[in-house]
Scaffold this active site. Structure first.
Site, PDB file in Angstrom:
ATOM      1  N   GLU A   1       0.834  -1.208   0.000  1.00 45.45           N
ATOM      2  CA  GLU A   1       0.000   0.000   0.000  1.00 45.45           C
ATOM      3  C   GLU A   1       0.870   1.259   0.000  1.00 45.45           C
ATOM      4  O   GLU A   1       0.370   2.359  -0.237  1.00 45.45           O
ATOM      5  CB  GLU A   1      -0.944  -0.011   1.218  1.00 45.45           C
ATOM      6  CG  GLU A   1      -0.281   0.186   2.580  1.00 45.45           C
ATOM      7  CD  GLU A   1       0.432  -1.067   3.113  1.00 45.45           C
ATOM      8  OE1 GLU A   1       0.670  -2.006   2.348  1.00 45.45           O
ATOM      9  OE2 GLU A   1       0.756  -1.059   4.323  1.00 45.45           O
TER      10      GLU A   1
ATOM     11  N   GLU B   1      16.368  -5.994  12.557  1.00 45.33           N
ATOM     12  CA  GLU B   1      16.580  -5.532  11.179  1.00 45.33           C
ATOM     13  C   GLU B   1      16.340  -4.026  11.173  1.00 45.33           C
ATOM     14  O   GLU B   1      15.232  -3.574  11.499  1.00 45.33           O
ATOM     15  CB  GLU B   1      15.578  -6.236  10.255  1.00 45.33           C
ATOM     16  CG  GLU B   1      15.756  -5.874   8.806  1.00 45.33           C
ATOM     17  CD  GLU B   1      14.749  -6.572   7.897  1.00 45.33           C
ATOM     18  OE1 GLU B   1      13.587  -6.760   8.311  1.00 45.33           O
ATOM     19  OE2 GLU B   1      15.124  -6.906   6.758  1.00 45.33           O
TER      20      GLU B   1
ATOM     21  N   SER C   1       8.079  -8.510   6.077  1.00 39.02           N
ATOM     22  CA  SER C   1       8.781  -8.645   7.360  1.00 39.02           C
ATOM     23  C   SER C   1       8.530 -10.030   7.983  1.00 39.02           C
ATOM     24  O   SER C   1       7.535 -10.694   7.674  1.00 39.02           O
ATOM     25  CB  SER C   1       8.301  -7.560   8.320  1.00 39.02           C
ATOM     26  OG  SER C   1       6.924  -7.738   8.566  1.00 39.02           O
TER      27      SER C   1
ATOM     28  N   CYS D   1      16.249  -6.372   1.136  1.00 34.10           N
ATOM     29  CA  CYS D   1      16.275  -7.514   2.052  1.00 34.10           C
ATOM     30  C   CYS D   1      17.635  -8.183   2.027  1.00 34.10           C
ATOM     31  O   CYS D   1      17.989  -8.918   2.929  1.00 34.10           O
ATOM     32  CB  CYS D   1      15.195  -8.522   1.682  1.00 34.10           C
ATOM     33  SG  CYS D   1      15.479  -9.241   0.074  1.00 34.10           S
TER      34      CYS D   1
HETATM   35  P1  NAD Z   1       5.620  -5.638   5.747  1.00 33.94           P
HETATM   36  O1  NAD Z   1       5.700  -6.972   6.360  1.00 33.94           O
HETATM   37  O2  NAD Z   1       5.307  -4.460   6.591  1.00 33.94           O
HETATM   38  O3  NAD Z   1       4.540  -5.639   4.563  1.00 33.94           O
HETATM   39  C1  NAD Z   1       4.494  -6.676   3.615  1.00 33.94           C
HETATM   40  C2  NAD Z   1       3.055  -6.838   3.144  1.00 33.94           C
HETATM   41  O4  NAD Z   1       2.253  -7.243   4.256  1.00 33.94           O
HETATM   42  C3  NAD Z   1       2.452  -5.560   2.596  1.00 33.94           C
HETATM   43  O5  NAD Z   1       1.707  -5.872   1.439  1.00 33.94           O
HETATM   44  C4  NAD Z   1       1.578  -5.071   3.724  1.00 33.94           C
HETATM   45  O6  NAD Z   1       0.418  -4.405   3.283  1.00 33.94           O
HETATM   46  C5  NAD Z   1       1.166  -6.342   4.431  1.00 33.94           C
HETATM   47  N1  NAD Z   1       0.984  -6.127   5.882  1.00 33.94           N
HETATM   48  C6  NAD Z   1       1.542  -5.174   6.650  1.00 33.94           C
HETATM   49  N2  NAD Z   1       1.155  -5.306   7.931  1.00 33.94           N
HETATM   50  C7  NAD Z   1       0.329  -6.373   7.976  1.00 33.94           C
HETATM   51  C8  NAD Z   1      -0.381  -7.034   9.025  1.00 33.94           C
HETATM   52  N3  NAD Z   1      -0.321  -6.610  10.279  1.00 33.94           N
HETATM   53  N4  NAD Z   1      -1.106  -8.131   8.706  1.00 33.94           N
HETATM   54  C9  NAD Z   1      -1.174  -8.574   7.446  1.00 33.94           C
HETATM   55  N5  NAD Z   1      -0.515  -7.969   6.407  1.00 33.94           N
HETATM   56  C10 NAD Z   1       0.222  -6.896   6.671  1.00 33.94           C
HETATM   57  O7  NAD Z   1       7.020  -5.439   4.971  1.00 33.94           O
HETATM   58  P2  NAD Z   1       7.557  -4.136   4.256  1.00 33.94           P
HETATM   59  O8  NAD Z   1       7.938  -3.131   5.292  1.00 33.94           O
HETATM   60  O9  NAD Z   1       6.653  -3.732   3.157  1.00 33.94           O
HETATM   61  O10 NAD Z   1       8.878  -4.719   3.558  1.00 33.94           O
HETATM   62  C11 NAD Z   1      10.118  -4.785   4.205  1.00 33.94           C
HETATM   63  C12 NAD Z   1      10.370  -6.163   4.784  1.00 33.94           C
HETATM   64  O11 NAD Z   1      10.309  -7.141   3.748  1.00 33.94           O
HETATM   65  C13 NAD Z   1      11.745  -6.296   5.393  1.00 33.94           C
HETATM   66  O12 NAD Z   1      11.639  -7.044   6.566  1.00 33.94           O
HETATM   67  C14 NAD Z   1      12.526  -7.064   4.342  1.00 33.94           C
HETATM   68  O13 NAD Z   1      13.631  -7.784   4.840  1.00 33.94           O
HETATM   69  C15 NAD Z   1      11.462  -7.972   3.827  1.00 33.94           C
HETATM   70  N6  NAD Z   1      11.786  -8.483   2.490  1.00 33.94           N
HETATM   71  C16 NAD Z   1      12.153  -9.793   2.394  1.00 33.94           C
HETATM   72  C17 NAD Z   1      12.508 -10.311   1.160  1.00 33.94           C
HETATM   73  C18 NAD Z   1      12.914 -11.745   1.029  1.00 33.94           C
HETATM   74  O14 NAD Z   1      12.928 -12.250  -0.083  1.00 33.94           O
HETATM   75  N7  NAD Z   1      13.240 -12.438   2.107  1.00 33.94           N
HETATM   76  C19 NAD Z   1      12.462  -9.500   0.020  1.00 33.94           C
HETATM   77  C20 NAD Z   1      12.065  -8.168   0.172  1.00 33.94           C
HETATM   78  C21 NAD Z   1      11.725  -7.668   1.417  1.00 33.94           C
END
Ligand code: NAD
Length: 508
Positions: free
Chosen positions: A187, A392, A237, A292
């Site tokens: 979002e 992180e 995350s 990441c």
């Molecule tokens: P996030 O977990 O906050 O959000 C990811 C998705 O989950 C989004 O679409 C968001 O709308 C949704 N979301 C957020 N809060 C939620 C909740 N409480 N319940 C259900 N869904 C929810 O992650 P972010 O901040 O967008 O991205 C950064 C994170 O992603 C970092 O931790 C990074 O390391 C990780 N990441 C991992 C990889 C990998 O391949 N391992 C790749 C890219 C990013």
């Protein structure tokens, strides 16, 4: 030069849902602004869709599955070939929007798109990727073969940090296998993702095969619990990924959760010094540390601890500016909230006794005074109990730890809760071989700072960085998005064949 305008930005765009091939306005009352992190300009408003809208998207995908699953492989491949050509054609335009909504530099935005484009190219080889196996004469006149069949409606939930690459890890591979898809982009920066979805429609993806809903927890939970969704790819995350994995699994879905990271670069004193320092600084501070696979911990082994001043000198050369400006090395972090979190962790590092070698807290960028900038920040004297080590940070902060031996370094990396990426810098083949064998981390780089696998391999991960046994893209994702059917067949060319009744389990 001012930050680029979003293409649809004469007035603030209301981001649409894609349901059954139609871009529709959400009926929700809950909206969130998409904000340029360098200027705070509102680029668009994104809806938090209702559960009814999620249901409508899944229903459209379910209807489309009936015919899409039988669409010939060649037709699916040709759509991917068209899509890759369209992405190439529009890459620069998408990169402008991506940089404006996410903050990364234009060059890095183009890299984000390119790494996703490579997956689309690979998806075009589904003809061989989805092949089954065949064994002739497993018994007299009996053959056995496997079919790799699509599973139905699949869903993808993506993070903010790669709004092009990660959606392209997901929907091309899922639909080229014959599935239909519901995508829930981040979002925070959905605009470039939607430009790619629009290109997929132009490439010939039929109505209902690819659908898009927007939102946060409520929409994600509706996806995880929906009876007609068969598989979920999540990237984000560890906290949210664990929730998605558990909820989705409890509701009978296949789930792959690719999650958070703390990536260690282990530096041996025999490494190529200049190349290693360049690699460390690029991987720690590029994309403002919001990859990441960013290097967030440098483990300096033995005499490599003497390299700290060089690391500091190289980091202080980096130019902090808006991503759209030429020559920028470090753009803003994605949101004010993200900046506050990074600053809070830097404060905690100081309070817990680490030495702040380079302080990026007070950086100000002329012309972008409101931007969410944090300059390159470097800590030494870090211990494994400190929050800057255990959490992180996801910002331009590199911490350094010192150990005496490679064995100690390996033990340190393996005791960290995360296992996403790691690197070893050395000129010793023996040390590299020991490291790759003993380290418990998904992606390992040997003198490579960000070892994201190319698409014919699969992205992996270990411990707190991944749940589910199959990773995105590559051969593993074809397994993830298909189910195997095993057929054992016998044909008779002579009506008079009569083997008699067989009451055993054996084939004859
Ligand atoms: P996030 O977990 O906050 O959000 C990811 C998705 O989950 C989004 O679409 C968001 O709308 C949704 N979301 C957020 N809060 C939620 C909740 N409480 N319940 C259900 N869904 C929810 O992650 P972010 O901040 O967008 O991205 C950064 C994170 O992603 C970092 O931790 C990074 O390391 C990780 N990441 C991992 C990889 C990998 O391949 N391992 C790749 C890219 C990013």
């Amino acid at each position: 030069m001012n930050a680029p305008q979003s293409p649809t930005q004469t007035q603030v765009e209301q981001v649409k849902l894609l349901i059954d091939g139609q871009w529709v306005e959400s009926k929700t009352t809950e909206w969130r602004d998409v904000i340029n992190p360098a200027t705070q300009q509102v680029l668009a408003r994104v809806p938090f869709a209702t559960v009814d809208e999620v249901d409508a998207a899944v229903a459209a995908a379910q209807r489309a599955f009936a015919s899409w699953r039988d669409t010939p492989i060649g037709a699916r491949m040709r759509i991917m070939l068209k899509l890759q050509a369209l992405i190439r054609e529009h890459s620069k335009r998408i990169a402008q929007t991506l940089s404006a909504e996410q903050g990364k530099t234009i060059a890095d935005a183009e890299g984000d798109i390119f790494r996703g484009l490579e997956v689309v190219e690979h998806a075009a080889s589904i003809g061989t990727l989805q092949m089954g196996e065949f064994a002739e004469n497993v018994a007299g006149g009996v053959d056995t073969y496997t079919l790799r069949q699509p599973i139905g409606v699949c869903a993808g939930i993506t993070p903010f940090n790669f709004p092009a690459m990660i959606p392209l890890w997901m929907f091309p591979m899922a639909i080229v296998c014959g599935n239909t898809f519901v995508l829930k982009p981040s979002e925070q920066d959905p605009l470039s993702t939607l430009m790619l979805v629009e290109l997929a429609l132009q490439a010939g993806v039929p109505a209902g095969v690819l659908n898009v809903v927007h939102g946060g927890k409520q929409v994600v939970d509706a996806i995880c619990t929906h009876k007609d969704i068969k598989a979920i790819s999540f990237v984000g995350s560890t906290e949210v990924g664990t929730h998605v994995y558990n909820l989705g699994s409890q509701h009978g879905k296949r789930v792959q959760s690719m999650m958070g990271a703390k990536n260690h670069a282990v530096v041996l004193p025999d490494a190529n010094r200049t190349q290693t320092i360049n690699a460390l600084v690029g991987a720690a501070f590029g994309a403002a540390g919001q990859r990441c696979m960013a290097t967030s911990v440098a483990v300096l082994v033995g005499k490599a601890r003497e390299w700290l001043p060089d690391i500091k000198a190289a980091a202080s050369q980096l130019k902090v500016n808006a991503g759209c400006e030429p020559g920028t090395d470090v753009g803003p972090v994605v949101s004010k909230r993200a900046k506050e979190r990074v600053l809070g962790l830097i404060e905690s590092g100081i309070a817990e006794g680490a030495k702040l070698e380079l302080d990026g807290r007070d950086v100000s960028v002329p012309g972008y005074e409101q931007g969410n900038f944090v300059g390159p920040t470097l800590f030494s004297g870090v211990t494994t109990q400190m929050q800057i080590y255990t959490q992180e940070i996801f910002g331009p902060v590199l911490i350094t730890l010192e150990v005496d031996t490679l064995d100690e370094a390996i033990a340190l990396v393996n005791s960290n809760p995360f296992g996403n990426g790691t690197g070893l810098f050395t000129q010793s083949g023996a040390a590299a071989r020991k490291f790759q064998s003993e380290i418990d981390v998904g992606q390992v780089g040997i003198n490579i700072p960000i070892p994201v696998p190319v698409p014919y391999f699969s992205f992996t991960g270990s411990r707190g960085s991944k749940l589910g046994d199959l990773g995105p893209y590559g051969k593993q994702v074809v397994q993830f998005y298909t189910q195997t059917k095993t057929v054992t067949a016998r044909w008779f060319d002579d009506d008079s064949v009569n083997d008699g009744v067989n009451t055993t389990i054996s084939l004859r």
